[in-house]
Design a protein around this motif. Structure first.
Motif, mmCIF file in Angstrom:
data_model
loop_
_atom_site.group_PDB
_atom_site.id
_atom_site.type_symbol
_atom_site.label_atom_id
_atom_site.label_comp_id
_atom_site.label_asym_id
_atom_site.label_seq_id
_atom_site.Cartn_x
_atom_site.Cartn_y
_atom_site.Cartn_z
ATOM 1 N N LEU A 121 0.827 -1.207 0.000
ATOM 2 C CA LEU A 121 0.000 0.000 0.000
ATOM 3 C C LEU A 121 0.869 1.268 0.000
ATOM 4 O O LEU A 121 0.533 2.274 -0.642
ATOM 5 C CB LEU A 121 -0.937 -0.013 1.209
ATOM 6 C CG LEU A 121 -2.112 0.966 1.172
ATOM 7 C CD1 LEU A 121 -2.940 0.770 -0.084
ATOM 8 C CD2 LEU A 121 -2.973 0.790 2.420
ATOM 9 N N THR A 122 1.992 1.217 0.711
ATOM 10 C CA THR A 122 2.897 2.371 0.739
ATOM 11 C C THR A 122 3.497 2.641 -0.646
ATOM 12 O O THR A 122 3.479 3.779 -1.141
ATOM 13 C CB THR A 122 4.033 2.141 1.754
ATOM 14 O OG1 THR A 122 3.482 1.924 3.049
ATOM 15 C CG2 THR A 122 4.971 3.336 1.804
ATOM 16 N N VAL A 123 4.020 1.597 -1.275
ATOM 17 C CA VAL A 123 4.626 1.752 -2.599
ATOM 18 C C VAL A 123 3.593 2.212 -3.619
ATOM 19 O O VAL A 123 3.842 3.114 -4.440
ATOM 20 C CB VAL A 123 5.280 0.429 -3.048
ATOM 21 C CG1 VAL A 123 5.767 0.525 -4.495
ATOM 22 C CG2 VAL A 123 6.444 0.075 -2.127
ATOM 23 N N GLY A 124 2.401 1.626 -3.573
ATOM 24 C CA GLY A 124 1.359 2.029 -4.507
ATOM 25 C C GLY A 124 0.954 3.479 -4.341
ATOM 26 O O GLY A 124 0.685 4.184 -5.329
ATOM 27 N N SER A 125 0.923 3.950 -3.090
ATOM 28 C CA SER A 125 0.535 5.342 -2.846
ATOM 29 C C SER A 125 1.603 6.325 -3.286
ATOM 30 O O SER A 125 1.294 7.489 -3.585
ATOM 31 C CB SER A 125 0.237 5.531 -1.348
ATOM 32 O OG SER A 125 -0.816 4.681 -0.940
ATOM 33 N N LEU A 126 2.859 5.889 -3.323
ATOM 34 C CA LEU A 126 3.949 6.776 -3.718
ATOM 35 C C LEU A 126 4.151 6.840 -5.227
ATOM 36 O O LEU A 126 4.871 7.712 -5.721
ATOM 37 C CB LEU A 126 5.260 6.331 -3.048
ATOM 38 C CG LEU A 126 5.303 6.465 -1.512
ATOM 39 C CD1 LEU A 126 6.610 5.905 -0.976
ATOM 40 C CD2 LEU A 126 5.131 7.914 -1.087
ATOM 41 N N GLY A 130 -3.657 11.363 -6.287
ATOM 42 C CA GLY A 130 -4.945 12.032 -6.436
ATOM 43 C C GLY A 130 -6.109 11.130 -6.741
ATOM 44 O O GLY A 130 -7.224 11.613 -6.994
ATOM 45 N N PHE A 131 -5.914 9.807 -6.697
ATOM 46 C CA PHE A 131 -6.998 8.874 -7.016
ATOM 47 C C PHE A 131 -7.498 8.128 -5.775
ATOM 48 O O PHE A 131 -8.093 7.072 -5.885
ATOM 49 C CB PHE A 131 -6.528 7.853 -8.060
ATOM 50 C CG PHE A 131 -6.357 8.442 -9.426
ATOM 51 C CD1 PHE A 131 -7.438 8.605 -10.277
ATOM 52 C CD2 PHE A 131 -5.100 8.862 -9.855
ATOM 53 C CE1 PHE A 131 -7.267 9.160 -11.543
ATOM 54 C CE2 PHE A 131 -4.927 9.409 -11.114
ATOM 55 C CZ PHE A 131 -6.011 9.565 -11.963
ATOM 56 N N GLY A 132 -7.251 8.689 -4.595
ATOM 57 C CA GLY A 132 -7.682 8.035 -3.363
ATOM 58 C C GLY A 132 -8.985 8.603 -2.827
ATOM 59 O O GLY A 132 -9.758 9.247 -3.549
ATOM 60 N N THR A 133 -9.220 8.386 -1.566
ATOM 61 C CA THR A 133 -10.440 8.864 -0.900
ATOM 62 C C THR A 133 -10.464 10.390 -0.876
ATOM 63 O O THR A 133 -9.468 11.039 -0.551
ATOM 64 C CB THR A 133 -10.492 8.312 0.537
ATOM 65 O OG1 THR A 133 -10.394 6.893 0.491
ATOM 66 C CG2 THR A 133 -11.785 8.710 1.212
ATOM 67 N N CYS A 153 0.021 4.054 6.009
ATOM 68 C CA CYS A 153 0.274 2.703 5.507
ATOM 69 C C CYS A 153 1.156 1.839 6.405
ATOM 70 O O CYS A 153 0.800 0.697 6.729
ATOM 71 C CB CYS A 153 0.893 2.779 4.113
ATOM 72 S SG CYS A 153 -0.151 3.601 2.900
ATOM 73 N N LEU A 154 2.319 2.339 6.805
ATOM 74 C CA LEU A 154 3.262 1.502 7.548
ATOM 75 C C LEU A 154 2.718 0.977 8.881
ATOM 76 O O LEU A 154 3.066 -0.136 9.283
ATOM 77 C CB LEU A 154 4.574 2.264 7.764
ATOM 78 C CG LEU A 154 5.425 2.482 6.512
ATOM 79 C CD1 LEU A 154 6.758 3.108 6.866
ATOM 80 C CD2 LEU A 154 5.647 1.161 5.763
ATOM 81 N N GLU A 207 -4.710 10.565 -1.411
ATOM 82 C CA GLU A 207 -3.876 9.440 -1.827
ATOM 83 C C GLU A 207 -4.603 8.106 -1.642
ATOM 84 O O GLU A 207 -5.531 7.981 -0.834
ATOM 85 C CB GLU A 207 -2.567 9.427 -1.034
ATOM 86 C CG GLU A 207 -1.660 10.600 -1.321
ATOM 87 C CD GLU A 207 -1.271 10.675 -2.784
ATOM 88 O OE1 GLU A 207 -1.110 9.611 -3.423
ATOM 89 O OE2 GLU A 207 -1.114 11.803 -3.305
ATOM 90 N N VAL A 208 -4.138 7.117 -2.407
ATOM 91 C CA VAL A 208 -4.676 5.756 -2.280
ATOM 92 C C VAL A 208 -4.463 5.218 -0.875
ATOM 93 O O VAL A 208 -5.157 4.308 -0.421
ATOM 94 C CB VAL A 208 -3.996 4.835 -3.329
ATOM 95 C CG1 VAL A 208 -4.482 3.398 -3.191
ATOM 96 C CG2 VAL A 208 -4.276 5.345 -4.734
ATOM 97 N N ALA A 209 -3.506 5.779 -0.152
ATOM 98 C CA ALA A 209 -3.231 5.345 1.223
ATOM 99 C C ALA A 209 -4.447 5.478 2.132
ATOM 100 O O ALA A 209 -4.504 4.855 3.200
ATOM 101 C CB ALA A 209 -2.072 6.154 1.795
ATOM 102 N N GLY A 210 -5.444 6.291 1.740
ATOM 103 C CA GLY A 210 -6.648 6.419 2.551
ATOM 104 C C GLY A 210 -7.381 5.110 2.743
ATOM 105 O O GLY A 210 -8.185 4.947 3.675
#
Length: 384
Positions: free
Chosen positions: A27-32, A38-41, A63-64, A94-97
């Motif tokens: 999830l961390t790598v994907g969000s970075l 800009g495609f997250g919550t 994420c971590l 971010e997707v991290a949401g």
């Protein structure tokens, strides 16, 4: 070479943090990755802000901590909530949401204490976040905030359901383990009763008879030899039974069968008790449990004959057919009543349970002439 079949087992043996770490890293790598910026919550509907150094901090906070979501669920949830608030207030989206519902689910499922207080605190913290987003110019309507809150409640409720399901499964396994231990203790108690009672009863009767044979040295020597043989047989049977208690015992440990009734009859006769033995039919390929239970029926009946009607004529009949083994042991009650040896009634009760467990029938009744008749019908095949 690594055996791939062992990989799942090795993975389950790893620490829970190690097993949770891959999700946090993915999830961390994907969000970075720039492609996902800009495609997250988007709670509050603030304008999306370009990715900067503070966005990295938000992603890391969201994420971590998922790596410790089962070891320290409360710490994980707090850090993720802080990172999510930073993400939304700054407009990174971010997707991290996605980590927020995962953290809430894990907290509800794994937090040991103060779960209700934690849920209330998170609910209260949601209010100032919504107010802050509105004051920053967010175009989100009240209904949008409510729907998002209900989605978080659903995640929390799912975690609670998983926790209750896990607890119910643990309780079910505990009950099964307890029932298994109880059944095993009962089985061992029955085996000890059958082995010890039969041999010791025979030895006591033989020793009592030896008192009156001092004037007949040959008969006295024969009786004492019988006592010795019975004692050795008792020791052998007890050793075999104790071997069953070892964790690494052989599951194919030999058990007596109805085909060895001749030995029981001979031992009882050496104790001075008259026994007639007849066998009808030929042993078929009976299951081992049926043979074993039939043997125990004869053993217990002969033991009771020695105890309560020593010297009485006793008849043992074993009949085989294709479907069942029938055992009858009758004592006519004409001998002496050896009340001093006593009994608890556990033997007959245990036989009734054993026969019933195989789907058979068992009866033990006193006869009009004062004798006693034990009858058992034991299916010789496993039920299909």
């Amino acid at each position: 070479m690594i055996d791939l079949r062992r990989v799942p087992d090795l993975w389950r043996r790893c620490d829970v943090t190690v097993r949770d770490l891959p999700l946090a890293l993915v999830l961390t790598v994907g969000s970075l990755l720039p492609a996902f910026h800009g495609f997250g919550t988007q709670l509050g509907d603030l304008p999306t802000r370009p990715f900067d150094a503070l966005a990295v901090v938000a992603v890391v906070l969201e994420c971590l901590p998922l790596a410790v979501r089962r070891r320290w669920p409360a710490v994980c949830a707090v850090l993720v909530v802080v990172g999510f608030a930073l993400d939304q207030l700054r407009g990174y989206h971010e997707v991290a949401g996605t980590a927020l519902p995962i953290a809430l689910l894990s907290t509800a499922a794994h937090l040991e204490r103060h779960r209700r207080v934690t849920a209330v605190l998170f609910s209260v913290a949601y209010v100032p976040l919504a107010v802050a987003l509105h004051r920053l110019g967010g175009a989100e309507r009240l209904s949008g905030f409510v729907v998002f809150y209900l989605a978080l409640v659903l995640a929390w409720g799912t975690g609670c359901w998983l926790r209750s399901t896990r607890a119910a499964e643990a309780e079910r396994r505990r009950r099964i383990a307890e029932a298994t231990r109880t059944a095993e203790r009962t089985r061992i108690a029955r085996e000890l009763h059958d082995v010890v009672t039969h041999h010791v009863t025979a030895m006591v009767v033989q020793a009592e008879a030896a008192r009156y044979l001092t004037a007949a040295p040959d008969r006295l020597d024969e009786t004492l030899n019988a006592v010795t043989d019975t004692g050795r047989k008792a020791i052998s049977d007890l050793r075999q039974l104790l071997d069953l208690l070892k964790p690494d015992h052989d599951t194919d440990t030999r058990t007596p069968s109805v085909g060895e009734v001749d030995t029981l009859v001979a031992q009882t006769r050496r104790a001075g008790h008259p026994v007639e033995f007849t066998k009808e039919g030929r042993p078929a390929n009976s299951v081992r449990s049926a043979e074993f239970v039939a043997y125990r029926v004869v053993q217990e009946a002969l033991t009771n004959a020695l105890k309560y009607a020593h010297g009485s004529r006793t008849v043992v009949r074993v009949r085989y057919d294709e479907r069942e083994i029938t055992v009858e042991v009758g004592t006519d009650g004409s001998g002496s009543q050896t009340g001093s040896l006593g009994g608890s009634g556990r033997g007959l009760a245990g036989l009734r349970e054993r026969v019933a467990a195989l789907g058979g029938e068992f009866s033990a009744d006193r006869q009009p002439d004062g004798g006693f008749l034990v009858r058992a019908r034991i299916p010789a095949r496993n039920p299909s």
